[in-house]
Design a protein around this motif. Sequence first.
Motif, PDB file in Angstrom:
ATOM      1  N   ASN A 284      14.310  47.490  67.294  1.00 24.14           N
ATOM      2  CA  ASN A 284      14.127  48.810  67.394  1.00 24.14           C
ATOM      3  C   ASN A 284      14.966  49.665  67.510  1.00 24.14           C
ATOM      4  N   SER A 285      15.089  50.763  67.137  1.00 26.64           N
ATOM      5  CA  SER A 285      16.022  51.808  67.575  1.00 26.64           C
ATOM      6  C   SER A 285      15.969  52.267  68.995  1.00 26.64           C
TER       7      SER A 285
ATOM      8  N   ILE B 170       5.669  46.510  73.964  1.00 24.42           N
ATOM      9  CA  ILE B 170       6.224  46.099  72.559  1.00 24.42           C
ATOM     10  C   ILE B 170       5.770  47.212  71.582  1.00 24.42           C
ATOM     11  N   PRO B 171       6.531  48.098  71.142  1.00 26.29           N
ATOM     12  CA  PRO B 171       6.329  49.344  70.021  1.00 26.29           C
ATOM     13  C   PRO B 171       5.860  48.431  68.782  1.00 26.29           C
ATOM     14  N   PHE B 172       4.671  49.216  68.036  1.00 23.92           N
ATOM     15  CA  PHE B 172       4.245  48.729  66.826  1.00 23.92           C
ATOM     16  C   PHE B 172       4.294  49.856  65.691  1.00 23.92           C
ATOM     17  N   THR B 173       3.967  51.046  66.006  1.00 27.09           N
ATOM     18  CA  THR B 173       4.174  52.285  65.148  1.00 27.09           C
ATOM     19  C   THR B 173       4.674  53.430  65.673  1.00 27.09           C
ATOM     20  N   HIS B 174       5.102  54.218  64.715  1.00 29.03           N
ATOM     21  CA  HIS B 174       5.544  55.538  65.290  1.00 29.03           C
ATOM     22  C   HIS B 174       4.457  56.364  65.641  1.00 29.03           C
ATOM     23  N   ASN B 175       4.824  57.256  66.338  1.00 28.10           N
ATOM     24  CA  ASN B 175       3.591  58.428  66.976  1.00 28.10           C
ATOM     25  C   ASN B 175       4.141  59.808  67.105  1.00 28.10           C
ATOM     26  N   THR B 176       4.434  60.480  65.793  1.00 28.50           N
ATOM     27  CA  THR B 176       4.882  61.745  65.755  1.00 28.50           C
ATOM     28  C   THR B 176       4.414  62.645  64.904  1.00 28.50           C
ATOM     29  N   PHE B 177       4.826  63.864  64.581  1.00 26.69           N
ATOM     30  CA  PHE B 177       4.245  64.980  63.642  1.00 26.69           C
ATOM     31  C   PHE B 177       5.345  65.200  62.849  1.00 26.69           C
ATOM     32  N   PHE B 178       4.870  65.733  61.520  1.00 19.65           N
ATOM     33  CA  PHE B 178       5.977  66.306  60.631  1.00 19.65           C
ATOM     34  C   PHE B 178       5.331  67.428  60.000  1.00 19.65           C
ATOM     35  N   MET B 179       5.738  67.990  58.786  1.00 18.82           N
ATOM     36  CA  MET B 179       5.517  69.255  58.050  1.00 18.82           C
ATOM     37  C   MET B 179       4.600  68.782  56.907  1.00 18.82           C
ATOM     38  N   PHE B 180       3.446  69.377  56.594  1.00 23.42           N
ATOM     39  CA  PHE B 180       2.644  69.155  55.258  1.00 23.42           C
ATOM     40  C   PHE B 180       2.980  70.551  54.637  1.00 23.42           C
TER      41      PHE B 180
ATOM     42  N   ALA C  41       3.782  39.575  71.999  1.00 24.36           N
ATOM     43  CA  ALA C  41       5.080  39.470  70.843  1.00 24.36           C
ATOM     44  C   ALA C  41       4.431  39.287  69.595  1.00 24.36           C
ATOM     45  N   PHE C  42       3.766  38.348  69.418  1.00 29.98           N
ATOM     46  CA  PHE C  42       3.399  37.852  67.929  1.00 29.98           C
ATOM     47  C   PHE C  42       2.713  39.190  67.208  1.00 29.98           C
ATOM     48  N   LEU C  43       1.694  39.916  67.953  1.00 30.50           N
ATOM     49  CA  LEU C  43       1.253  41.204  67.115  1.00 30.50           C
ATOM     50  C   LEU C  43       2.364  42.178  66.985  1.00 30.50           C
ATOM     51  N   GLY C  44       3.276  42.229  67.635  1.00 24.42           N
ATOM     52  CA  GLY C  44       4.339  43.374  67.444  1.00 24.42           C
ATOM     53  C   GLY C  44       5.617  42.880  66.623  1.00 24.42           C
ATOM     54  N   ASN C  45       5.648  41.511  65.990  1.00 22.81           N
ATOM     55  CA  ASN C  45       6.652  41.209  65.380  1.00 22.81           C
ATOM     56  C   ASN C  45       6.743  41.669  64.053  1.00 22.81           C
ATOM     57  N   GLU C  46       7.659  41.501  63.320  1.00 27.14           N
ATOM     58  CA  GLU C  46       7.991  42.157  62.027  1.00 27.14           C
ATOM     59  C   GLU C  46       6.896  41.534  60.883  1.00 27.14           C
TER      60      GLU C  46
ATOM     61  N   PRO D 188       5.318  50.775  60.282  1.00 32.83           N
ATOM     62  CA  PRO D 188       6.273  50.123  61.376  1.00 32.83           C
ATOM     63  C   PRO D 188       7.293  50.695  62.053  1.00 32.83           C
ATOM     64  N   CYS D 189       7.611  50.401  63.200  1.00 36.16           N
ATOM     65  CA  CYS D 189       8.689  50.971  63.924  1.00 36.16           C
ATOM     66  C   CYS D 189       9.878  49.922  63.971  1.00 36.16           C
ATOM     67  N   ASN D 190       9.602  48.635  63.690  1.00 34.16           N
ATOM     68  CA  ASN D 190      10.436  47.719  63.728  1.00 34.16           C
ATOM     69  C   ASN D 190      11.643  47.819  62.704  1.00 34.16           C
ATOM     70  N   ILE D 191      12.816  47.880  63.236  1.00 30.94           N
ATOM     71  CA  ILE D 191      13.973  48.244  61.994  1.00 30.94           C
ATOM     72  C   ILE D 191      13.874  47.292  60.702  1.00 30.94           C
ATOM     73  N   ASN D 192      13.833  46.059  60.789  1.00 34.35           N
ATOM     74  CA  ASN D 192      13.819  45.365  59.630  1.00 34.35           C
ATOM     75  C   ASN D 192      12.324  45.370  58.859  1.00 34.35           C
ATOM     76  N   ALA D 193      11.028  45.559  59.421  1.00 30.57           N
ATOM     77  CA  ALA D 193      10.163  45.845  58.775  1.00 30.57           C
ATOM     78  C   ALA D 193      10.196  47.290  57.989  1.00 30.57           C
TER      79      ALA D 193
END
Length: 398
Positions: free
Chosen positions: A111-112, A128-138, A304-309, A323-328
């Motif tokens: 992860n970053s 273990i992070p598994f997804t981003h949680n932010t907002f952007f513009m539509f 750890a299994f739930l959060g893997n790539e 995904p927030c996993n860099i490789n994913a």
Amino acid sequence: MMPGRRGQVPEVKRGGAAADVTLKVWCSQNQVDTGIMEQQQKAFAEAHPEYNITWVTEIVGEDKCQESVLKDVGAAADVYMFASDQLPSLVEAGAIAKLGGSTEAMVKETNSEAVVATVTVEDSIYAIPFTHNTFFMFYDKTLMDESDITSLEKIMAKSTADNVYNFYFESAGGWKLGAYYYGAGLSVFGPDGSDVSAGVDWNNATGVAVTNYLIDLINNPKCAYDGEISVSELVGDHRLGTWFDGSWNYDLYKGILGDDLGMAVLPTFNPDGKDRQLLGFYGSKCIGVNAKSQNMGAAVAFAAFLGNEENQILRYQLSAQIPCNINAGKNETILADPLAAIVILESNTASVAQPANSVFSARYWTYANTIPTEIRSKEITKENVQEKLDTFVQAMTQ
């Protein structure tokens, strides 16, 4: 049992010296409805014949997890999913296990730094992070084009019909409001939000300029205000140029606008003669292990299994969680997805880590939310901005 319990998955019988364990898992409704959780549980059981697992899966959304865990830590799930801003309270309550060894290494290596920061308290990894949680513009492509949306100044200056709003202001209880103050270089409790002694600098000259900018923006007749008219109503009539929201509402807007729906990172704004990038709060959704779990080894391994790539990619395929996993995140299918691409770009270029501090959580949402509310009601004006910001800072730091 928590409301919404789904019951138990049939016990997986093992031979040999397999250890009998029961793992209670809390996850959101969509993780059950899409079959993701059951699929992941079966795959984990097959990969770990050392465990003879009885699964108990219950519905507790990420937004409600902290509340449910803290009611009774001992009765809470062994493994649960939650929004990262809840982490400080979970740590203080002794309700979440500190992670080490290969699990800690996996989080740090895949992860970053910004993502790792969302699951870190005092240099220790807790989830273990598994997804981003932010907002952007539509934006509505029939009203705005790519050259219009780079700054709020251009957005508000765009010529549109009298019944069209160019922008929709929503503070989301202070969550989206923070983008203006943090974008101008201000902060709450220091740059990373962890130093309460650093105080709050929103009442300096820059903070006054930002607030004056918001007074002009919120009172601009081309700016719709949250609570007075809905985004979906305006979007459906092609009466809204731009608005801030997250991936969770993408399907709603795509269903209304189709190919007319545009997406972009947050724009710049100019509150004090300088073009500044709006910075949205960034967090993650993540997986934690109950510090009081009776089956700690199995629980950590499953988390750890739930959060893997592999499982982050599966979760994206079945429920559009990016995904927030860099490789994913480098997966060709994900890179080709405009929604995934914009969330990743927003996270990397126009966001700031949401402070993970219990004092911040206890105060900020209450006091920051009054700023736009009082601007709209004319209780905050350019004549009393300094006084009002001094009051805000005092409330945050008392």
